[in-house]
Design a protein around this motif. Structure first.
Motif, PDB file in Angstrom:
ATOM      1  N   PRO A  19       0.109   5.671   8.592  1.00 53.22           N
ATOM      2  CA  PRO A  19      -0.260   6.216   7.408  1.00 53.22           C
ATOM      3  C   PRO A  19       0.323   7.809   6.966  1.00 53.22           C
ATOM      4  O   PRO A  19       0.676   8.559   7.923  1.00 53.22           O
ATOM      5  CB  PRO A  19      -1.608   6.529   7.558  1.00 53.22           C
ATOM      6  CG  PRO A  19      -1.989   5.500   8.634  1.00 53.22           C
ATOM      7  CD  PRO A  19      -0.515   5.499   9.592  1.00 53.22           C
ATOM      8  N   GLN A  20       0.740   7.777   5.900  1.00 57.07           N
ATOM      9  CA  GLN A  20       1.333   9.246   5.412  1.00 57.07           C
ATOM     10  C   GLN A  20       0.298  10.096   5.248  1.00 57.07           C
ATOM     11  O   GLN A  20      -0.747   9.818   4.611  1.00 57.07           O
ATOM     12  CB  GLN A  20       2.287   8.958   4.185  1.00 57.07           C
ATOM     13  CG  GLN A  20       3.300   8.037   4.250  1.00 57.07           C
ATOM     14  CD  GLN A  20       4.602   8.573   5.308  1.00 57.07           C
ATOM     15  OE1 GLN A  20       4.589   9.794   5.355  1.00 57.07           O
ATOM     16  NE2 GLN A  20       5.129   7.681   5.972  1.00 57.07           N
TER      17      GLN A  20
ATOM     18  N   ASP B 112      -3.928  -0.839   4.628  1.00 56.80           N
ATOM     19  CA  ASP B 112      -3.568   0.390   3.659  1.00 56.80           C
ATOM     20  C   ASP B 112      -1.992   0.645   3.691  1.00 56.80           C
ATOM     21  O   ASP B 112      -1.518   1.329   2.749  1.00 56.80           O
ATOM     22  CB  ASP B 112      -4.635   1.589   4.197  1.00 56.80           C
ATOM     23  CG  ASP B 112      -5.877   1.522   3.881  1.00 56.80           C
ATOM     24  OD1 ASP B 112      -6.364   0.763   3.004  1.00 56.80           O
ATOM     25  OD2 ASP B 112      -6.721   1.876   4.537  1.00 56.80           O
ATOM     26  N   THR B 113      -1.586   0.590   4.826  1.00 58.57           N
ATOM     27  CA  THR B 113      -0.242   0.843   5.185  1.00 58.57           C
ATOM     28  C   THR B 113       0.428  -0.365   5.868  1.00 58.57           C
ATOM     29  O   THR B 113      -0.220  -1.332   6.373  1.00 58.57           O
ATOM     30  CB  THR B 113       0.086   2.029   6.022  1.00 58.57           C
ATOM     31  OG1 THR B 113      -0.709   1.720   7.118  1.00 58.57           O
ATOM     32  CG2 THR B 113      -0.705   3.217   5.577  1.00 58.57           C
TER      33      THR B 113
ATOM     34  N   ARG C 183      -0.417  -5.646   6.851  1.00 59.25           N
ATOM     35  CA  ARG C 183      -0.511  -4.938   5.807  1.00 59.25           C
ATOM     36  C   ARG C 183      -2.109  -4.562   5.332  1.00 59.25           C
ATOM     37  O   ARG C 183      -2.644  -5.716   5.008  1.00 59.25           O
ATOM     38  CB  ARG C 183       0.243  -5.099   4.657  1.00 59.25           C
ATOM     39  CG  ARG C 183      -0.216  -4.434   3.438  1.00 59.25           C
ATOM     40  CD  ARG C 183       0.813  -3.199   3.073  1.00 59.25           C
ATOM     41  NE  ARG C 183       0.248  -2.564   2.141  1.00 59.25           N
ATOM     42  CZ  ARG C 183       1.219  -1.621   1.366  1.00 59.25           C
ATOM     43  NH1 ARG C 183       2.445  -1.454   1.918  1.00 59.25           N
ATOM     44  NH2 ARG C 183       0.813  -0.851   0.318  1.00 59.25           N
TER      45      ARG C 183
END
Length: 200
Positions: free
Chosen positions: A59-60, A34-35, A32
């Motif tokens: 990542p979104q 940023d995502t 983990r």
């Protein structure tokens, strides 16, 4: 007829016990930044059962304009989950019960690989201190067992970062009793009620 039913039930029970005595191997690789990215794999019955995750998290994509407004809901959900987690951790007697479960599982599981390096923090530094205080005895226990574990609190900021790799082999039959006793214990019941109240 009664003798046939009893024989059939005994045979089925023997089959179930035999299957539960076969080790299950769980492999986890998660990180983990940023995502969250994670893959896992479960092997059982000498490789005849082999289940694994299909992909890592990604990542979104960022949104702008009108599409950005719904993004506030997950933030509220995250706050609610943090509130529930803190309510659970404050439950009287839960830490001792978790320690007992951890010791019981460690005695029954075979750790072929275990590495956990993480840093965490909440918006409120006091909450970070509470969680770290809860984890500290477990970290000491892990180090005494020779596990590669490192956990740092991040008081100036909120978030979760780290890596986790593990390969664990366990016979389901050996842990069923410990898990049932843990789930039905009074501290866990109180923790469930606290979590339910905190989510409202």
């Amino acid at each position: 007829m009664l003798a046939f039913t009893a024989t059939l039930a005994a045979l089925l029970a023997l089959i179930v016990v035999t299957l539960l005595a076969v080790p299950v191997v769980l492999v986890i690789d998660a990180r983990r930044l940023d995502t969250l990215q994670a893959v896992w794999r479960v092997r059982w019955f000498f490789g005849l059962v082999d289940v694994r995750s299909g992909r890592r998290g990604s990542p979104q994509p960022s949104r702008t304009g009108a599409e950005a407004r719904p993004a506030r809901a997950p933030a509220r959900d995250g706050t609610g989950r943090a509130r529930m987690a803190l309510a659970v951790l404050r439950t009287r007697g839960l830490l001792r019960r978790v320690q007992r479960l951890a010791l019981s599982l460690l005695r029954r599981a075979r750790l072929e690989e275990f590495r956990l390096h993480m840093a965490f923090g909440f918006d409120n530094p006091a909450d970070t201190g509470i969680v770290y205080g809860f984890l500290s005895p477990l970290l000491v226990l892990a180090e005494m067992r020779g596990l590669d574990v490192e956990c740092r609190p991040m008081f100036p900021e909120a978030g979760l970062r780290g890596v986790f790799n593990a390969t664990v082999s366990v016979r389901p039959l050996s842990v069923v009793g410990a898990l049932v006793a843990f789930v039905l214990s009074p501290p866990v019941m109180r923790a469930a009620r606290s979590a339910w109240r905190a989510r409202r």
